[in-house]
Design an enzyme around this catalytic site. Structure first.
Site, PDB file in Angstrom:
ATOM      1  N   ALA A 150      19.616   8.756  17.102  1.00 57.68           N
ATOM      2  CA  ALA A 150      19.861   9.569  15.852  1.00 57.68           C
ATOM      3  C   ALA A 150      18.416  10.293  15.806  1.00 57.68           C
ATOM      4  CB  ALA A 150      19.862   8.728  15.064  1.00 57.68           C
TER       5      ALA A 150
ATOM      6  N   LEU B 206      18.081  13.824  16.586  1.00 55.42           N
ATOM      7  CA  LEU B 206      18.195  14.680  17.348  1.00 55.42           C
ATOM      8  C   LEU B 206      19.205  15.998  16.558  1.00 55.42           C
ATOM      9  CD1 LEU B 206      16.737  15.808  20.288  1.00 55.42           C
ATOM     10  CD2 LEU B 206      19.239  16.544  20.451  1.00 55.42           C
TER      11      LEU B 206
ATOM     12  N   LYS C  33      21.060  15.960  13.641  1.00 46.82           N
ATOM     13  CA  LYS C  33      21.007  15.608  12.186  1.00 46.82           C
ATOM     14  C   LYS C  33      22.267  15.815  11.318  1.00 46.82           C
ATOM     15  CE  LYS C  33      16.023  15.046  11.798  1.00 46.82           C
ATOM     16  NZ  LYS C  33      15.786  13.561  11.307  1.00 46.82           N
TER      17      LYS C  33
ATOM     18  N   ASN D 235       6.414  12.178  14.329  1.00 46.85           N
ATOM     19  CA  ASN D 235       7.360  12.832  13.417  1.00 46.85           C
ATOM     20  C   ASN D 235       7.332  12.390  12.052  1.00 46.85           C
ATOM     21  OD1 ASN D 235      10.202  12.099  12.238  1.00 46.85           O
ATOM     22  ND2 ASN D 235       9.832  10.918  14.050  1.00 46.85           N
ATOM     23  N   ARG D 236       7.190  13.316  11.003  1.00 51.76           N
ATOM     24  CA  ARG D 236       7.616  13.067   9.492  1.00 51.76           C
ATOM     25  C   ARG D 236       8.627  13.761   8.937  1.00 51.76           C
ATOM     26  NH1 ARG D 236       2.078  14.129   9.307  1.00 51.76           N
ATOM     27  NH2 ARG D 236       1.430  16.322   8.636  1.00 51.76           N
TER      28      ARG D 236
ATOM     29  N   PHE E 119      14.174  12.962   6.961  1.00 48.18           N
ATOM     30  CA  PHE E 119      15.492  13.101   6.557  1.00 48.18           C
ATOM     31  C   PHE E 119      16.090  14.475   6.090  1.00 48.18           C
ATOM     32  CE2 PHE E 119      16.272   8.271   5.742  1.00 48.18           C
ATOM     33  CZ  PHE E 119      16.023   8.067   6.967  1.00 48.18           C
TER      34      PHE E 119
ATOM     35  N   ASN F 189      24.804   7.782  11.580  1.00 49.83           N
ATOM     36  CA  ASN F 189      23.316   7.094  10.919  1.00 49.83           C
ATOM     37  C   ASN F 189      23.249   7.739   9.605  1.00 49.83           C
ATOM     38  OD1 ASN F 189      20.588   6.898  10.418  1.00 49.83           O
ATOM     39  ND2 ASN F 189      20.346   6.047  12.514  1.00 49.83           N
TER      40      ASN F 189
ATOM     41  N   SER G  61      13.124   4.036   8.855  1.00 47.40           N
ATOM     42  CA  SER G  61      12.518   5.430   8.896  1.00 47.40           C
ATOM     43  C   SER G  61      11.087   5.131   8.050  1.00 47.40           C
ATOM     44  CB  SER G  61      13.432   6.590   8.525  1.00 47.40           C
ATOM     45  OG  SER G  61      12.211   7.583   8.343  1.00 47.40           O
TER      46      SER G  61
ATOM     47  N   ASN H 263       9.360   7.340   7.064  1.00 44.75           N
ATOM     48  CA  ASN H 263       9.216   8.894   6.452  1.00 44.75           C
ATOM     49  C   ASN H 263       9.880   9.000   5.156  1.00 44.75           C
ATOM     50  OD1 ASN H 263       7.295   9.767   8.440  1.00 44.75           O
ATOM     51  ND2 ASN H 263       9.437  10.083   9.643  1.00 44.75           N
ATOM     52  N   THR H 264      10.677   7.854   4.545  1.00 43.78           N
ATOM     53  CA  THR H 264      11.257   8.001   3.133  1.00 43.78           C
ATOM     54  C   THR H 264      10.494   6.897   2.544  1.00 43.78           C
ATOM     55  OG1 THR H 264      13.278   8.966   4.086  1.00 43.78           O
ATOM     56  CG2 THR H 264      13.245   7.816   1.886  1.00 43.78           C
TER      57      THR H 264
ATOM     58  N   LYS I 256      19.911  -0.528  11.981  1.00 44.23           N
ATOM     59  CA  LYS I 256      18.789  -0.034  12.764  1.00 44.23           C
ATOM     60  C   LYS I 256      17.375  -0.664  12.170  1.00 44.23           C
ATOM     61  CE  LYS I 256      16.650   4.069  15.052  1.00 44.23           C
ATOM     62  NZ  LYS I 256      16.981   5.209  15.249  1.00 44.23           N
TER      63      LYS I 256
ATOM     64  N   THR J 282      14.855  -0.090  18.730  1.00 38.33           N
ATOM     65  CA  THR J 282      14.177  -0.050  17.207  1.00 38.33           C
ATOM     66  C   THR J 282      13.915   1.434  16.910  1.00 38.33           C
ATOM     67  OG1 THR J 282      12.016   0.281  18.208  1.00 38.33           O
ATOM     68  CG2 THR J 282      12.725  -2.045  17.779  1.00 38.33           C
ATOM     69  N   ASN J 283      13.450   1.632  15.653  1.00 40.17           N
ATOM     70  CA  ASN J 283      12.978   3.098  14.970  1.00 40.17           C
ATOM     71  C   ASN J 283      11.600   3.258  15.750  1.00 40.17           C
ATOM     72  OD1 ASN J 283      12.799   5.381  13.339  1.00 40.17           O
ATOM     73  ND2 ASN J 283      14.618   4.469  12.470  1.00 40.17           N
ATOM     74  N   THR J 284      10.830   4.237  15.237  1.00 41.17           N
ATOM     75  CA  THR J 284       9.656   4.731  15.521  1.00 41.17           C
ATOM     76  C   THR J 284       8.507   3.529  14.858  1.00 41.17           C
ATOM     77  OG1 THR J 284       9.570   6.228  13.646  1.00 41.17           O
ATOM     78  CG2 THR J 284      10.045   7.216  15.637  1.00 41.17           C
TER      79      THR J 284
ATOM     80  N   TYR K 172      15.623   9.526  22.897  1.00 41.75           N
ATOM     81  CA  TYR K 172      15.274  10.659  22.136  1.00 41.75           C
ATOM     82  C   TYR K 172      14.032  11.383  23.046  1.00 41.75           C
ATOM     83  CZ  TYR K 172      14.527  13.840  18.108  1.00 41.75           C
ATOM     84  OH  TYR K 172      14.162  15.057  17.225  1.00 41.75           O
TER      85      TYR K 172
HETATM   86  C1  FMN Z   1      11.600  13.955  15.758  1.00 46.69           C
HETATM   87  C2  FMN Z   1      12.387  12.559  15.641  1.00 46.69           C
HETATM   88  C3  FMN Z   1      13.236  12.631  14.402  1.00 46.69           C
HETATM   89  C4  FMN Z   1      14.069  11.190  14.395  1.00 46.69           C
HETATM   90  N1  FMN Z   1      14.927  11.126  13.488  1.00 46.69           N
HETATM   91  C5  FMN Z   1      15.194   9.949  12.986  1.00 46.69           C
HETATM   92  C6  FMN Z   1      16.569   9.887  12.051  1.00 46.69           C
HETATM   93  O1  FMN Z   1      16.878  10.859  11.512  1.00 46.69           O
HETATM   94  N2  FMN Z   1      17.177   8.690  12.225  1.00 46.69           N
HETATM   95  C7  FMN Z   1      16.684   7.454  12.822  1.00 46.69           C
HETATM   96  O2  FMN Z   1      17.427   6.597  12.791  1.00 46.69           O
HETATM   97  N3  FMN Z   1      15.721   7.660  13.778  1.00 46.69           N
HETATM   98  C8  FMN Z   1      15.451   8.899  14.038  1.00 46.69           C
HETATM   99  N4  FMN Z   1      14.395   8.876  14.881  1.00 46.69           N
HETATM  100  C9  FMN Z   1      14.160   7.754  15.805  1.00 46.69           C
HETATM  101  C10 FMN Z   1      14.808   7.755  17.160  1.00 46.69           C
HETATM  102  O3  FMN Z   1      16.108   7.794  17.087  1.00 46.69           O
HETATM  103  C11 FMN Z   1      14.452   6.478  18.124  1.00 46.69           C
HETATM  104  O4  FMN Z   1      14.670   5.407  17.256  1.00 46.69           O
HETATM  105  C12 FMN Z   1      12.708   6.480  18.264  1.00 46.69           C
HETATM  106  O5  FMN Z   1      12.233   7.753  18.491  1.00 46.69           O
HETATM  107  C13 FMN Z   1      12.555   5.707  19.539  1.00 46.69           C
HETATM  108  O6  FMN Z   1      13.171   6.187  20.688  1.00 46.69           O
HETATM  109  P1  FMN Z   1      12.366   7.122  21.628  1.00 46.69           P
HETATM  110  O7  FMN Z   1      11.198   6.578  22.098  1.00 46.69           O
HETATM  111  O8  FMN Z   1      13.463   7.311  22.908  1.00 46.69           O
HETATM  112  O9  FMN Z   1      12.284   8.501  21.208  1.00 46.69           O
HETATM  113  C14 FMN Z   1      13.692  10.078  15.215  1.00 46.69           C
HETATM  114  C15 FMN Z   1      12.665  10.165  16.369  1.00 46.69           C
HETATM  115  C16 FMN Z   1      12.217  11.496  16.628  1.00 46.69           C
HETATM  116  C17 FMN Z   1      11.169  11.701  17.857  1.00 46.69           C
END
Ligand code: FMN
Length: 354
Positions: free
Chosen positions: A69, A71, A73, A118-119, A122, A147, A183, A185-186, A217, A245-247, A316
């Site tokens: 998720a 990329l 959106k 990234n920040r 959403f 998502n 996330s 960032n919220t 997630k 996981t997420n970031t 991603y």
């Molecule tokens: C620029 C950017 C925007 C992201 N936006 C979202 C998002 O809107 N929703 C979400 O669940 N994860 C978001 N992610 C997190 C990714 O889906 C992923 O969980 C995370 O980056 C770890 O995977 P990767 O190392 O392959 O990037 C975002 C990541 C990046 C780099």
């Protein structure tokens, strides 16, 4: 080195990260004009890979490598992304109402670490716009996940209403649904991962997501006990699986950009995300499907996550650094590893090193 890495990436990386992102996505969105061509491209590059086909949470995935998720959106480039061979595409995070996200710049490259911070916050066109896109989608050769998030100006006490609204409108148009509470960032979002709030939210969304698999997630920054607690709630609420996981908000290195607020993705998150996968797998004895994501840049990392317990993987940041050819590189590598291990299906590899 691929054409992307030798030619396109140096050009794109000279641009501001978000401008480059929009250019890339815009190019992929052009595939919408010709779904027939996209299907031909997918057929040509996506040679049948019977050992990689997999069945998870009642859905058939042509291969286990999905797009994570964030990329796409707004579900604008699904056709182009599927043409590249992804086994699934997760769109969003989408919020009920459109919102602009945080001020720019809000995405930063750290090439020394093959990472991004990234920040975005959403930024998206809202659930109605996404519903329109999904209704018009001409071609669905692989599962599409949606998502869901909450609007920034919705207080946490009302967060459940945002997730329920998103689920009501979009789950009938999705193959699977993800509740994103991870996330960074919220403001305050991740507090909703705590058991009491989590349970109330997941019970309400579960009622709304009818006949579709529902995933949660989670963040890599949850401690091991918090992961266990989240898993227990997920099971109690009949949620079908977890995206791990997420970031991360941690900065496991020094870098001039490390002080930028936001979520770190890419190589530095790989290890923790795999640990979370292993923890979830152990807690459930493998009963709950896991989508593993975080720092996948090659087949080795995808394989590590599958062996730790992931039934599917997503990427991603690897896609930004490795380019469109990465999907098939990872798939080729996974096929080879299965053969070397004497396995006839991906499912047999899941959790072998849990
Ligand atoms: C620029 C950017 C925007 C992201 N936006 C979202 C998002 O809107 N929703 C979400 O669940 N994860 C978001 N992610 C997190 C990714 O889906 C992923 O969980 C995370 O980056 C770890 O995977 P990767 O190392 O392959 O990037 C975002 C990541 C990046 C780099």
């Amino acid at each position: 080195m691929s054409l992307y890495q030798s030619i396109a990436r140096p050009l794109l990386f000279r641009l501001d990260a978000e401008v480059a992102h929009e250019l890339g996505l815009g190019a992929l969105a052009l595939a919408d004009l010709s779904p027939g061509l996209a299907a031909a491209a997918r057929r040509r590059t996506n040679a049948d890979r019977p050992t990689l086909r997999t069945h998870v949470a009642g859905l058939d995935f042509p291969n286990p490598v999905g797009l994570a998720a964030g990329l796409d959106k707004n579900a604008e480039a699904i056709v182009g992304l599927l043409a590249l061979g992804f086994g699934s595409v997760e769109v969003g995070t989408v919020t009920p109402r459109p919102q602009p996200g945080n001020d720019k710049p809000r995405i930063f490259r750290l090439p020394e670490h093959q990472a991004l911070i990234n920040r975005m916050g959403f930024n998206n066109l809202g659930a109605q716009a996404m519903a329109g896109r999904l209704r018009e989608l001409p071609w669905r050769p692989a599962p599409i996940g949606v998502n869901l998030g909450k609007n920034k100006d919705t207080p946490n006490e009302a967060a459940v209403d945002d997730y329920v609204a998103g689920a009501r409108l979009l789950s009938p148009l999705a193959d699977y649904v993800v509740v994103n509470l991870s996330s960074p960032n919220t403001p305050g979002l991740r507090a909703l991962q705590e058991p009491q709030a989590l349970e109330a939210l997941l019970r309400a969304v579960r009622l709304e997501v009818k006949g579709r698999p529902l995933f949660l997630k989670i963040a890599p920054d949850l401690g091991d006990e918090a992961v266990d607690a989240a898993v227990d709630v997920v099971r109690a609420c009949q949620v079908d699986g977890l995206v791990c996981t997420n970031t991360t908000i941690t900065r496991p290195f020094e870098h001039p950009l490390a002080a930028e607020t936001g979520g770190l993705s890419g190589r530095p998150v790989a290890q923790r995300s795999t640990e979370v996968i292993r923890r979830v797998y152990a807690r459930t004895g493998g009963a709950l499907p896991i989508i593993g994501v975080g720092g996948i840049f090659d087949g080795a990392e995808a394989w590590a996550k599958i062996q730790a317990g992931a039934s599917l993987v997503q990427l991603y940041t690897g896609f930004i650094y490795g380019g469109p050819g990465l999907v098939h590189e990872v798939l080729d590598d996974l096929e080879q590893r299965l053969t070397e291990a004497g396995l006839s299906s991906l499912q047999q590899a899941v959790g072998r090193n849990a």
